[in-house]
Write a protein that holds these residues in place. Structure first.
Motif: not given
Length: 405
Positions: A35, A33, A289
């Motif tokens: 940040a 994913s 992240e």
């Protein structure tokens, strides 16, 4: 000449052996994913300072100054600081010799910092220019004089914090001085930079030796310890490395880290190197992240996905896909990170995607026509397809190119 021919003909066998072992394994992340950028208000690329000291002086190197400033500014929550490694990776991807301005733009930095350092009879002078990376205009300049390079760096970074209006955040202060985040020993820093140069050129044995020289001079120097552990591991092709994992555990137990991020790096490395990929995975997910441009953590994430336990073939395929994404991200950040490319090719081999291997490695040869590993993979793919004509063609081509001094 016979030895040279023998080396060429042994390429395929070496690759088969390499691919057959367990491969090298490193850190991890899983969500892939992005940040959270909500708190980031600005971004900066800090470049090496030009040394204008007299020849008979013994000045601080411009690269050490760059590292100290990056380390100092990296503690700010509302400022994204482009890592030294990322700037180096962008620079080496260009054959045109990109200038600081172009590199900063490619790194998506809004501002850049460059300047000079002079050592005049013991008095040090730092001149720093803060430049808009969009239009190239100088935003402001600072002149810092003093005798202690660490306090001078702290003074300069505090000015930058104010220049970029980060100072309005009472909770976003420069909590640690530069020396506390890195090392108070300039000699140790010199050894570390020598090791970093070897590390970036994939010479992990010499890199580890220099990192160990650095930590002998300063036993609390986290960066040197951390890359020493990585180097020890990448020197070993076995599935786990007790020396490297024990080294990480010792650093954790002695609390040789300055913040939670450094602690996470050690915990991730410890678990991954000893073969506990499931435990390493969430740690590296968190690390990517925190820093989307950390190529080592992306590679480690791929390792964790690649080697983690799975309950069935469907789950294994899912994590192979995630591993492939992570390895490609690491390779995107640094096309010369060959350990990531090896894993990608290995997964293509497992899935019998020989045409894709050939396509990938022919593209690699366009970048570096003397890439012997690319020739090895192409030859192996053609042999797996039972295409002896093209296999021999690339074997002969490899002999011709690699024998050409």
């Amino acid at each position: 000449k016979n030895n040279s021919n023998l080396n060429i003909y042994s390429i395929t066998g070496a690759v088969l052996a390499c691919l057959g072992i367990g491969f090298w394994f490193f850190f991890s992340t899983s969500s892939l994913s992005t940040a959270d950028e909500n708190t980031i208000e600005n971004s900066i690329a800090v470049f090496s300072f030009e040394n204008l000291s007299p020849k008979d002086a013994n000045p601080v190197s411009g690269e050490i100054l760059q590292h100290l400033i990056i380390s100092d500014l990296s503690g700010l929550t509302h400022l994204k600081v482009i890592s030294h490694q990322r700037l180096k990776d962008i620079q080496k991807q260009s054959t045109d010799g990109l200038g600081n301005y172009a590199i900063a733009q490619q790194a998506n930095a809004k501002v850049l910092l460059s300047g000079s350092i002079m050592d005049l009879s013991g008095t040090k002078i730092i001149l720093g220019d803060l430049i808009d990376a969009v239009d190239g205009n100088v935003i402001t300049s600072h002149r810092i004089e003093g005798n202690n390079i660490y306090s001078m760096v702290d003074e300069l970074t505090e000015f930058i914090r104010q220049d970029l209006d980060i100072s309005k955040h009472e909770d976003d202060q420069l909590a640690l001085d530069a020396g506390s985040k890195t090392t108070q020993s300039l000699e140790a820093y010199d050894k570390y930079l020598e090791g970093l140069s070897y590390f970036n050129n994939l010479d992990y044995e010499k890199a580890d030796a220099k990192f160990q020289e650095a930590v002998t001079l300063d036993s609390t120097f986290f960066d040197a310890h951390y890359l020493s552990a990585i180097s020890k591991w990448w020197l070993d092709e076995t599935e786990t490395n007790k020396e490297a994992s024990d080294y990480c555990k010792k650093l954790i137990d002695k609390e040789i880290f300055n913040d939670d991020k450094q602690k996470l790096k050690l915990q991730g490395a410890f678990n991954l190197i000893r073969g506990d990929h499931n435990s390493a995975q969430p740690i590296y997910e968190k690390l990517v992240e925190l820093d989307l441009e950390d190529k080592i953590s992306w590679y480690a994430l791929g390792e964790a996905y690649y080697h983690r336990d799975t309950k069935d073939e469907e789950e294994r395929e899912k994590y192979f896909g995630k591993a492939n994404t992570a390895f490609k991200k690491a390779l995107e950040l640094d096309p010369e990170l060959q350990i990531a490319r090896i894993h990608i090719i290995h997964m293509l081999l497992i899935n019998n995607k020989y045409a894709e291997i050939i396509k990938e490695e022919k593209a690699a040869l366009k970048v570096n026509k003397k890439n012997n590993r690319a020739y090895s993979h192409i030859i192996l793919a053609y042999e797996s397809m039972e295409d002896s004509t093209n296999s021999k063609k690339y074997l002969d081509k490899a002999k011709l190119i690699l024998d050409d001094k």
